[in-house]
Design a protein around this motif. Sequence first.
Motif, PDB file in Angstrom:
ATOM      1  N   LEU A  96      -5.351   5.069   2.216  1.00  0.00           N
ATOM      2  CA  LEU A  96      -4.299   4.061   2.319  1.00  0.00           C
ATOM      3  C   LEU A  96      -3.551   4.105   3.643  1.00  0.00           C
ATOM      4  O   LEU A  96      -3.101   3.060   4.125  1.00  0.00           O
ATOM      5  CB  LEU A  96      -3.311   4.236   1.164  1.00  0.00           C
ATOM      6  N   VAL A 148      -6.564  -1.658  -5.523  1.00  0.00           N
ATOM      7  CA  VAL A 148      -5.950  -2.041  -4.260  1.00  0.00           C
ATOM      8  C   VAL A 148      -6.845  -3.019  -3.498  1.00  0.00           C
ATOM      9  O   VAL A 148      -6.373  -4.045  -2.981  1.00  0.00           O
ATOM     10  CB  VAL A 148      -5.664  -0.789  -3.407  1.00  0.00           C
ATOM     11  N   LEU A 159       0.836  -1.207   0.000  1.00  0.00           N
ATOM     12  CA  LEU A 159       0.000   0.000   0.000  1.00  0.00           C
ATOM     13  C   LEU A 159       0.872   1.259   0.000  1.00  0.00           C
ATOM     14  O   LEU A 159       0.574   2.234  -0.707  1.00  0.00           O
ATOM     15  CB  LEU A 159      -0.921   0.000   1.224  1.00  0.00           C
TER      16      LEU A 159
END
Length: 431
Positions: free
Chosen positions: A272, A376, A250
């Motif tokens: 994030l 993600v 990340l």
Amino acid sequence: MDFVEIFQRLGVALAIGLLVGCERGWQERDEPSGGRTAGIRTFALSGLLGGLSGYLQTLTGPVMPTALLLLFGTAFVIFRRREAKEEGDYGVTTVVAAFVVFALGAMAVVGDLRLVAAGAVVTTALLAAKRSMHRFLQLLTWLEIRAALILLAMTLVALPLLPNETVDPWNVLDPFDLWLLTITIAAISFVGYVAIRVAGPSRGILFAGAAGGLVSSTALTLSFARFATKAPESARRLASGAAIAGALSLIRVLVIAGALAWSLLIPLAIALVPSTLVLVGASLMVIRGDDGKKGAPDLRLENPFELGEVLRFGALLGAVMLASKLLVERVGQTMLFVVAAVSGLMDVDAITLSTARLTGTAVDVTTAVAAILIAVVVNLLTKAVLAFTAGGKGPYAITLALATLASIAAGALAYFTLGSLVPASWLQPTD
């Protein structure tokens, strides 16, 4: 050059010799006095002699400094040769270091002091890193050296020859930029690969997870899953390592996106950073301080500089860039979400690079952020599913899945609650 400046520059020349001499003297600190060719005093005087020769050049021209260099070099080589015969050590590092100190001392008087200072520090660091560099060379395989050489040749030789303009009918693929981005990602991955190769997994599961997160968090997740089936007692600790790898992935996304499109940094960080903190927190809670008791399993991660790996990523990056641009232009920005979801199943770097390059031109910042976050989330969920597939429904997969879901929830909560607080000016693309 006034009198004070001459003293200052000669002082720098002396300091250079003292710095290198400290390192050389420490390496041979067990030798009796007079039992070595050069120590801290000899190197300090060598630096000062180089400085004086540089000053003499300003007064008499190059003849006298050249004569001093020849006399100095001859005397040093003679004494080092006698020492080598007695000890059976024929290394020339000390001789080369002495010439470098002399040259830096001369430059300190007639050259740029910033360059001289940098050269002194680099020289000392290289001398001090002898054991680490030798250990690294022992760990290298011929395949790794060959792969690095091929890619260096393709980057330093072939890259300048590649066309720095688009070559496809859709005005998307620029061979120069595509290859440069591919090599950059491979270099980032190589940092983690080298860390694991040099330090080894014996440093602990958290270290292996952090380094593996720079190489490939997916590959590390699979590697740990397979080991968890053979060592169930280590399953939860292995899950903590996989969580750390996910956290590093990340951070990697955030750095890559922010480097290519600064306007993405803050909106992405809102989601994030909480996700990363949850993964790190979950990992530390699980590990409970006993990571040092047992080492991590032997990781079989592929060399990111292997030509096949680089070409595969380059092909994937090119395909994602082409698909993203065409679908956004012909269908609409929302199609970027589909590309992001599909790309996230395999790799999150490609869609991050592609989306960041489209930000401010083909897509707005809000859409770009959403697309990257979709990739993600899909990538995190894919790794959790792979953990169940390769490791079974045991503690490893369950622990990693819970940490992953908590991370996604924390990121989503932060994104939907704090995202609206971001000033509109921060979402404007910047050059």
